[in-house]
Scaffold this motif. Structure first.
Motif, PDB file in Angstrom:
ATOM      1  N   VAL A  83     -21.871  19.975  -9.532  1.00  0.00           N
ATOM      2  CA  VAL A  83     -20.867  19.804  -8.480  1.00  0.00           C
ATOM      3  C   VAL A  83     -21.113  20.851  -7.405  1.00  0.00           C
ATOM      4  N   GLY A  84     -20.630  20.573  -6.193  1.00  0.00           N
ATOM      5  CA  GLY A  84     -20.757  21.558  -5.127  1.00  0.00           C
ATOM      6  C   GLY A  84     -21.123  20.983  -3.774  1.00  0.00           C
ATOM      7  N   VAL A  85     -21.736  19.814  -3.750  1.00  0.00           N
ATOM      8  CA  VAL A  85     -22.185  19.280  -2.467  1.00  0.00           C
ATOM      9  C   VAL A  85     -21.000  18.916  -1.575  1.00  0.00           C
ATOM     10  N   ASN A  86     -19.900  18.437  -2.154  1.00  0.00           N
ATOM     11  CA  ASN A  86     -18.723  18.128  -1.338  1.00  0.00           C
ATOM     12  C   ASN A  86     -18.144  19.384  -0.695  1.00  0.00           C
ATOM     13  N   ASP A  87     -18.185  20.490  -1.426  1.00  0.00           N
ATOM     14  CA  ASP A  87     -17.721  21.759  -0.848  1.00  0.00           C
ATOM     15  C   ASP A  87     -18.544  22.126   0.373  1.00  0.00           C
ATOM     16  N   VAL A  88     -19.856  21.969   0.257  1.00  0.00           N
ATOM     17  CA  VAL A  88     -20.746  22.319   1.361  1.00  0.00           C
ATOM     18  C   VAL A  88     -20.483  21.424   2.565  1.00  0.00           C
ATOM     19  N   ILE A  89     -20.375  20.126   2.346  1.00  0.00           N
ATOM     20  CA  ILE A  89     -20.151  19.180   3.436  1.00  0.00           C
ATOM     21  C   ILE A  89     -18.822  19.452   4.134  1.00  0.00           C
ATOM     22  N   ARG A  90     -17.819  19.876   3.369  1.00  0.00           N
ATOM     23  CA  ARG A  90     -16.491  20.128   3.933  1.00  0.00           C
ATOM     24  C   ARG A  90     -16.337  21.526   4.527  1.00  0.00           C
ATOM     25  N   GLY A  91     -17.409  22.313   4.485  1.00  0.00           N
ATOM     26  CA  GLY A  91     -17.341  23.665   5.024  1.00  0.00           C
ATOM     27  C   GLY A  91     -16.706  24.655   4.083  1.00  0.00           C
ATOM     28  N   ASN A  92     -16.699  24.335   2.779  1.00  0.00           N
ATOM     29  CA  ASN A  92     -16.081  25.205   1.782  1.00  0.00           C
ATOM     30  C   ASN A  92     -17.105  25.771   0.802  1.00  0.00           C
ATOM     31  N   ALA A  93     -18.275  26.105   1.305  1.00  0.00           N
ATOM     32  CA  ALA A  93     -19.318  26.635   0.423  1.00  0.00           C
ATOM     33  C   ALA A  93     -18.860  27.902  -0.298  1.00  0.00           C
ATOM     34  N   HIS A  94     -17.943  28.645   0.320  1.00  0.00           N
ATOM     35  CA  HIS A  94     -17.459  29.879  -0.299  1.00  0.00           C
ATOM     36  C   HIS A  94     -16.622  29.621  -1.549  1.00  0.00           C
ATOM     37  N   HIS A  95     -16.221  28.376  -1.779  1.00  0.00           N
ATOM     38  CA  HIS A  95     -15.466  28.041  -2.991  1.00  0.00           C
ATOM     39  C   HIS A  95     -16.363  27.962  -4.220  1.00  0.00           C
ATOM     40  N   VAL A  96     -17.648  27.703  -4.023  1.00  0.00           N
ATOM     41  CA  VAL A  96     -18.514  27.247  -5.110  1.00  0.00           C
ATOM     42  C   VAL A  96     -18.695  28.289  -6.206  1.00  0.00           C
ATOM     43  N   LEU A  97     -19.203  29.455  -5.894  1.00  0.00           N
ATOM     44  CA  LEU A  97     -19.498  30.440  -6.931  1.00  0.00           C
ATOM     45  C   LEU A  97     -18.243  30.886  -7.677  1.00  0.00           C
ATOM     46  N   PRO A  98     -17.139  31.251  -6.992  1.00  0.00           N
ATOM     47  CA  PRO A  98     -15.925  31.619  -7.734  1.00  0.00           C
ATOM     48  C   PRO A  98     -15.415  30.499  -8.638  1.00  0.00           C
ATOM     49  N   ALA A  99     -15.528  29.244  -8.172  1.00  0.00           N
ATOM     50  CA  ALA A  99     -15.058  28.118  -8.980  1.00  0.00           C
ATOM     51  C   ALA A  99     -15.935  27.933 -10.215  1.00  0.00           C
ATOM     52  N   TYR A 100     -17.235  28.115 -10.065  1.00  0.00           N
ATOM     53  CA  TYR A 100     -18.125  28.043 -11.230  1.00  0.00           C
ATOM     54  C   TYR A 100     -17.777  29.143 -12.226  1.00  0.00           C
ATOM     55  N   ASN A 117     -28.681  21.974   3.919  1.00  0.00           N
ATOM     56  CA  ASN A 117     -29.639  22.307   2.866  1.00  0.00           C
ATOM     57  C   ASN A 117     -29.897  23.806   2.782  1.00  0.00           C
ATOM     58  N   ASN A 118     -29.772  24.516   3.899  1.00  0.00           N
ATOM     59  CA  ASN A 118     -29.869  25.978   3.831  1.00  0.00           C
ATOM     60  C   ASN A 118     -28.726  26.543   2.999  1.00  0.00           C
ATOM     61  N   ALA A 119     -27.516  26.031   3.226  1.00  0.00           N
ATOM     62  CA  ALA A 119     -26.357  26.480   2.453  1.00  0.00           C
ATOM     63  C   ALA A 119     -26.516  26.121   0.983  1.00  0.00           C
ATOM     64  N   ILE A 120     -27.037  24.929   0.720  1.00  0.00           N
ATOM     65  CA  ILE A 120     -27.266  24.494  -0.665  1.00  0.00           C
ATOM     66  C   ILE A 120     -28.284  25.401  -1.350  1.00  0.00           C
ATOM     67  N   GLN A 121     -29.352  25.727  -0.634  1.00  0.00           N
ATOM     68  CA  GLN A 121     -30.378  26.603  -1.203  1.00  0.00           C
ATOM     69  C   GLN A 121     -29.810  27.978  -1.546  1.00  0.00           C
ATOM     70  N   GLN A 122     -28.988  28.527  -0.668  1.00  0.00           N
ATOM     71  CA  GLN A 122     -28.381  29.830  -0.928  1.00  0.00           C
ATOM     72  C   GLN A 122     -27.450  29.785  -2.136  1.00  0.00           C
ATOM     73  N   LEU A 123     -26.670  28.715  -2.239  1.00  0.00           N
ATOM     74  CA  LEU A 123     -25.775  28.577  -3.383  1.00  0.00           C
ATOM     75  C   LEU A 123     -26.556  28.420  -4.679  1.00  0.00           C
ATOM     76  N   ASN A 124     -27.637  27.663  -4.637  1.00  0.00           N
ATOM     77  CA  ASN A 124     -28.453  27.483  -5.837  1.00  0.00           C
ATOM     78  C   ASN A 124     -29.066  28.801  -6.299  1.00  0.00           C
ATOM     79  N   GLN A 125     -29.424  29.653  -5.372  1.00  0.00           N
ATOM     80  CA  GLN A 125     -29.922  30.972  -5.742  1.00  0.00           C
ATOM     81  C   GLN A 125     -28.838  31.784  -6.445  1.00  0.00           C
ATOM     82  N   GLN A 126     -27.593  31.654  -5.963  1.00  0.00           N
ATOM     83  CA  GLN A 126     -26.478  32.341  -6.612  1.00  0.00           C
ATOM     84  C   GLN A 126     -26.216  31.781  -8.006  1.00  0.00           C
ATOM     85  N   LEU A 127     -26.334  30.476  -8.150  1.00  0.00           N
ATOM     86  CA  LEU A 127     -26.139  29.859  -9.461  1.00  0.00           C
ATOM     87  C   LEU A 127     -27.246  30.261 -10.422  1.00  0.00           C
TER      88      LEU A 127
END
Length: 250
Positions: free
Chosen positions: A117-134, A166-176
């Motif tokens: 999960v996480g792509v909807n967060d990125v599309i909606r401009g909520n990439a900052h939600h991803v790591l804390p939610a995980y 995809n830049n935001a996705i790549q950064q989040l994947n590095q955090q994951l």
């Protein structure tokens, strides 16, 4: 009296005309439909979460549990694990998955948990939600249960009319990936490497035409890699159980 009614009717007509004209104004129309879409999406997610919570009460032992958004919901998860339960919900974000895991009472019975999960967060401009939610989601999964985190898949930005996704996705994947390295029970799967084109977008031959959802060919690649990861973590857990039984018999 008739004169007053005529004036009232005139004002109502002018108000209706003004309303129609205002809705022809693109920003207002977009805002209104955006509100309706968000309300409908939230209602759907809440209803599906309630449905999945009831399914959790009937969970069989040693099942592999899949949590995620529409990419998971449309996945034939039995192709990756014979005893699999699909808790995917279209439109869901990472916070929704974290809430689901908190509400489910029988996760400790699972052979493994898969989170994608996480792509909807990125599309909606909520990439900052991803790591804390995980991080919150993982707190709801017993330490004895292995977890496969399937990294966020790439998208075709042009079809979604957004840039830098995809830049935001790549950064989040590095955090994951970093998160997975901190705990032995966590495994990160980066299937996106096999699905992207030379520019880092989701390759056109792997999606349904919307730049987001995988087609049969894309899902086949993802499922194959999921199957391998699940088999690996499941065998490790079975070995841990055997070791515990051996120690108890001494």
């Amino acid at each position: 009296m008739t004169h007053k009614r005529s004036i009232a009717a005139l004002f109502i007509g002018i108000a209706m005309l003004a309303l129609i004209v205002s809705f022809s104004h693109t920003p207002l129309r977009k805002a209104w439909w955006g509100y309706l879409n968000n309300y409908a999406s939230e209602y759907y997610v809440q209803q599906m979460m309630a449905f999945n919570a009831r399914r959790d009460l009937n969970l069989p032992d040693n099942a592999v549990l899949f949590y995620g958004d529409s990419l998971v919901q449309s996945l034939a998860v039995q192709a990756a694990a014979q005893r699999a339960v699909n808790y995917g919900i279209g439109q869901a974000g990472t916070r929704d998955v974290a809430r689901q895991l908190k509400d489910h009472l029988n996760i400790g019975k699972a052979a493994a948990v898969v989170i994608a999960v996480g792509v909807n967060d990125v599309i909606r401009g909520n990439a900052h939600h991803v790591l804390p939610a995980y991080q919150s989601a993982l707190m709801s999964i017993p330490e004895s249960v292995p977890v496969v985190i399937s990294n966020i898949l790439p998208v075709e930005e042009a079809l979604l009319h957004q840039t830098n996704l995809n830049n935001a996705i790549q950064q989040l994947n590095q955090q994951l990936q970093k998160l997975c390295s901190t705990r032995a029970r966590l495994t990160c799967l980066d299937a996106g490497q096999s699905l992207k084109d030379s520019e880092g977008n989701l390759a056109s031959q792997y999606h349904t035409g919307d730049g987001l959802h995988l087609n049969a060919q894309g899902n086949a690649i993802w499922l194959s890699q999921l199957e391998t990861s699940i088999a690996k973590v499941s065998s490790s857990r079975e070995q841990d159980k055997n070791d515990i039984r051996d120690k108890q018999s001494l």
